[in-house]
Design a protein around this motif. Structure first.
Motif, PDB file in Angstrom:
ATOM      1  N   ARG A 181       0.779  -1.277   0.423  1.00 24.31           N
ATOM      2  CA  ARG A 181       0.141   0.204   0.134  1.00 24.31           C
ATOM      3  C   ARG A 181       0.646   1.703  -0.511  1.00 24.31           C
ATOM      4  N   GLU A 182       2.268   1.415   0.584  1.00 23.27           N
ATOM      5  CA  GLU A 182       3.246   2.244   0.588  1.00 23.27           C
ATOM      6  C   GLU A 182       3.725   2.972  -0.889  1.00 23.27           C
ATOM      7  N   ILE A 183       3.468   1.997  -2.067  1.00 16.43           N
ATOM      8  CA  ILE A 183       4.192   2.443  -2.468  1.00 16.43           C
ATOM      9  C   ILE A 183       2.947   2.680  -4.096  1.00 16.43           C
ATOM     10  N   GLU A 184       1.572   1.693  -3.484  1.00 17.27           N
ATOM     11  CA  GLU A 184       0.967   2.164  -4.887  1.00 17.27           C
ATOM     12  C   GLU A 184       0.491   3.780  -4.671  1.00 17.27           C
ATOM     13  N   ARG A 185       0.879   4.706  -6.318  1.00 16.74           N
ATOM     14  CA  ARG A 185       0.376   6.070  -5.600  1.00 16.74           C
ATOM     15  C   ARG A 185       0.135   5.737  -7.537  1.00 16.74           C
ATOM     16  N   SER A 186      -1.170   5.545  -8.018  1.00 18.89           N
ATOM     17  CA  SER A 186      -1.520   5.655  -8.773  1.00 18.89           C
ATOM     18  C   SER A 186      -2.647   6.916  -9.440  1.00 18.89           C
ATOM     19  N   GLY A 187      -3.225   7.280  -7.654  1.00 19.36           N
ATOM     20  CA  GLY A 187      -4.155   8.425  -7.853  1.00 19.36           C
ATOM     21  C   GLY A 187      -5.686   7.356  -8.438  1.00 19.36           C
ATOM     22  N   ALA A 188      -4.979   6.690  -9.336  1.00 20.19           N
ATOM     23  CA  ALA A 188      -6.441   6.227  -9.761  1.00 20.19           C
ATOM     24  C   ALA A 188      -7.816   5.590  -8.727  1.00 20.19           C
ATOM     25  N   PRO A 189      -9.392   5.456  -9.302  1.00 18.14           N
ATOM     26  CA  PRO A 189     -10.026   5.716  -8.220  1.00 18.14           C
ATOM     27  C   PRO A 189     -10.375   3.812  -7.376  1.00 18.14           C
ATOM     28  N   LEU A 190      -8.920   2.722  -7.066  1.00 18.60           N
ATOM     29  CA  LEU A 190      -9.549   1.667  -6.981  1.00 18.60           C
ATOM     30  C   LEU A 190     -10.049   1.490  -6.128  1.00 18.60           C
ATOM     31  N   LEU A 191     -10.761   0.114  -5.355  1.00 23.81           N
ATOM     32  CA  LEU A 191     -10.791  -0.145  -3.987  1.00 23.81           C
ATOM     33  C   LEU A 191      -9.655  -1.257  -3.996  1.00 23.81           C
ATOM     34  N   SER A 192      -9.886  -1.483  -2.631  1.00 24.71           N
ATOM     35  CA  SER A 192      -8.454  -2.165  -1.942  1.00 24.71           C
ATOM     36  C   SER A 192      -9.082  -2.857  -0.449  1.00 24.71           C
ATOM     37  N   GLU A 193      -8.274  -3.965  -0.483  1.00 20.35           N
ATOM     38  CA  GLU A 193      -8.182  -4.052   1.452  1.00 20.35           C
ATOM     39  C   GLU A 193      -7.110  -4.639   1.563  1.00 20.35           C
ATOM     40  N   ASP A 194      -6.399  -4.791   3.056  1.00 18.91           N
ATOM     41  CA  ASP A 194      -4.966  -4.762   3.015  1.00 18.91           C
ATOM     42  C   ASP A 194      -5.164  -6.730   3.081  1.00 18.91           C
ATOM     43  N   LEU A 195      -3.715  -7.147   3.056  1.00 19.57           N
ATOM     44  CA  LEU A 195      -4.316  -8.485   3.200  1.00 19.57           C
ATOM     45  C   LEU A 195      -3.370  -9.258   3.906  1.00 19.57           C
ATOM     46  N   GLY A 230      13.730  -4.366  -9.580  1.00 21.29           N
ATOM     47  CA  GLY A 230      13.132  -4.975 -10.811  1.00 21.29           C
ATOM     48  C   GLY A 230      11.647  -4.248 -11.453  1.00 21.29           C
ATOM     49  N   GLY A 231      10.954  -3.094 -11.621  1.00 17.70           N
ATOM     50  CA  GLY A 231       9.916  -3.021 -11.595  1.00 17.70           C
ATOM     51  C   GLY A 231       9.873  -1.432 -12.082  1.00 17.70           C
ATOM     52  N   PRO A 232       8.987  -0.732 -11.873  1.00 14.77           N
ATOM     53  CA  PRO A 232       8.358   0.798 -12.506  1.00 14.77           C
ATOM     54  C   PRO A 232       8.170   0.658 -11.116  1.00 14.77           C
ATOM     55  N   LEU A 233       7.067   0.179  -9.903  1.00 15.56           N
ATOM     56  CA  LEU A 233       7.147   1.590  -8.504  1.00 15.56           C
ATOM     57  C   LEU A 233       9.072   1.211  -8.344  1.00 15.56           C
ATOM     58  N   PRO A 234       9.158   2.013  -7.338  1.00 19.57           N
ATOM     59  CA  PRO A 234      10.712   2.045  -6.052  1.00 19.57           C
ATOM     60  C   PRO A 234      10.334   0.829  -5.648  1.00 19.57           C
ATOM     61  N   SER A 235      11.057   0.474  -4.598  1.00 19.79           N
ATOM     62  CA  SER A 235      10.989  -0.770  -3.514  1.00 19.79           C
ATOM     63  C   SER A 235      11.070  -0.333  -2.478  1.00 19.79           C
ATOM     64  N   ALA A 236       9.738  -1.085  -1.531  1.00 17.70           N
ATOM     65  CA  ALA A 236       9.650  -0.140  -0.361  1.00 17.70           C
ATOM     66  C   ALA A 236      11.218  -0.140   0.668  1.00 17.70           C
ATOM     67  N   ALA A 237      12.018  -0.809  -0.346  1.00 18.73           N
ATOM     68  CA  ALA A 237      13.523  -0.387   1.168  1.00 18.73           C
ATOM     69  C   ALA A 237      14.228   0.753   0.428  1.00 18.73           C
ATOM     70  N   GLN A 238      14.124   1.168  -0.430  1.00 20.12           N
ATOM     71  CA  GLN A 238      14.727   1.903  -1.191  1.00 20.12           C
ATOM     72  C   GLN A 238      13.345   3.950  -0.498  1.00 20.12           C
ATOM     73  N   LEU A 239      12.541   3.521  -0.254  1.00 19.39           N
ATOM     74  CA  LEU A 239      11.946   4.565   0.136  1.00 19.39           C
ATOM     75  C   LEU A 239      12.303   4.659   1.360  1.00 19.39           C
ATOM     76  N   GLN A 240      12.166   3.549   1.994  1.00 22.81           N
ATOM     77  CA  GLN A 240      12.273   3.300   3.593  1.00 22.81           C
ATOM     78  C   GLN A 240      13.796   4.316   4.403  1.00 22.81           C
ATOM     79  N   LEU A 241      14.892   3.636   3.203  1.00 22.28           N
ATOM     80  CA  LEU A 241      16.057   3.965   3.745  1.00 22.28           C
ATOM     81  C   LEU A 241      15.969   5.783   3.332  1.00 22.28           C
ATOM     82  N   ARG A 242      15.542   5.808   2.121  1.00 19.70           N
ATOM     83  CA  ARG A 242      15.601   7.823   1.651  1.00 19.70           C
ATOM     84  C   ARG A 242      15.102   8.412   2.628  1.00 19.70           C
ATOM     85  N   ALA A 243      13.287   8.052   3.287  1.00 22.97           N
ATOM     86  CA  ALA A 243      12.913   8.505   4.041  1.00 22.97           C
ATOM     87  C   ALA A 243      13.855   9.305   5.241  1.00 22.97           C
TER      88      ALA A 243
END
Length: 331
Positions: A181-195, A230-243
């Protein structure tokens, strides 16, 4: 006078009629000889750009899909898909039809979804999910094994996350995707549920020559570092280290979460790894898991889907089975 909105079936009929009339060759009476299954095949062909993959998506044979493409070409008096080198690309006519046909099918799917039930034991259905190999191994592997017996006619395709994932969902090319959830930033009107939740830990070779029972911040910042990229989204690890102000140089990258721990044996590398994945592969990869020297927050894996799928019995069943698989991780 009270205005009564048009029914879904009327809206679909009108939409398909407009599709045909836009070609300039059609009259309203031609709608009577249109096989709606051809429009479903058109949608699959445009999404996959491949007769083979479109056939797999619709759970039909390749000859049947080739025959549908031939009928579509005759129907619209256009090649629709043409070869460009080693790939197929849509013609301008096909591109102009893709949006309206997808919209018409969405209306019909919504209308039928409210009136049907779904029996996984007998019904045929193909679902397409986007997820990382980490999610596939930790969450979906056991579920797919169970579904082979529970839902023998259900096919589930799992693909890597791509940059246009939100748009694919909007166009109906995928059914849902699973990302933190922390890296989903599309802004699209989506429904979601934590797993489920996971956390990042340090992983090193079990016989690492320089690290004992703990790892210092200096070691964390100076030892060779293996990172996922390995993808178009930033990894959670890199986001947390930068923060947290950790400017960690990256020496090697991998496009796979699962491969990363397997690359540590016999090296001085360290990596940040999902704890659930690390525990599952520790013995096989011969690695040790250590607490990071900086405080990192937990990661929440969530599934996201389009509102138009909300009331579909088949989609509801799929979400419930994924929800159950996630709950079983902590039992």
């Amino acid at each position: 006078m009270e205005h009564t909105p048009p029914s879904d079936s009327c809206r679909c009929h009108t939409s398909i009629r407009l599709i045909l009339e836009e070609s300039g060759r059609w009259q309203v009476r031609d709608l009577q000889r249109v096989d709606l299954n051809l429009l479903v095949a058109f949608d699959a062909l445009m999404a996959e750009r491949s007769v083979t993959r479109a056939a797999e998506r619709m759970s039909v044979g390749q000859p049947a899909m080739s025959a549908s493409l031939a009928r579509l070409r005759k129907l619209f008096d256009d090649p629709l898909l043409v070869r460009d080198g080693r790939v197929f690309v849509p013609t301008p006519v096909a591109e102009s039809l893709t949006g309206p046909i997808r919209q018409s099918l969405s209306i019909m799917e919504g209308a039928l979804g409210r009136r049907r039930t779904f029996d996984p034991a007998v019904d045929q259905q193909t679902f397409t999910l986007l997820a990382s190999d980490y999610v596939l191994l930790v969450l979906l592997r056991s579920l797919l094994s169970e579904l082979a017996a529970e839902a023998p006619n259900v096919r589930i395709n799992v693909r890597p996350i791509s940059g246009d994932y939100a748009d694919q969902l909007r166009r109906g090319q995928i059914d849902l995707f699973i990302v933190p959830r922390e890296i989903e930033r599309s802004g699209a009107p989506l429904l979601s549920e934590d797993l489920f939740q996971d956390r990042l830990v340090c992983a090193i070779d079990i016989d690492h020559p320089e690290i004992g029972e703990t790892i210092s911040r200096e070691q964390f910042e100076t030892l060779p570092y293996l990172a996922y990229d390995g993808g178009p989204l930033p990894s959670a690890a890199q986001l947390q280290l930068r923060a947290r102000g950790v400017d960690r140089a990256i020496d090697v990258t991998t496009q796979s979460f699962v491969v990363a721990p397997l690359m540590l044996r016999g090296t001085r590398f360290l990596t940040l790894l999902h704890e659930r994945l690390g525990r599952g592969l520790a013995a096989q990869a011969q690695i040790r898991l250590l607490e990071p020297p900086v405080e990192l927050t937990s990661i929440t894996e969530a599934m996201f889907w389009s509102p138009r799928h909300q009331d579909s019995p088949a989609h509801h069943w799929l979400r419930e089975r994924i929800r159950q698989a996630a709950a079983a991780l902590d039992t």
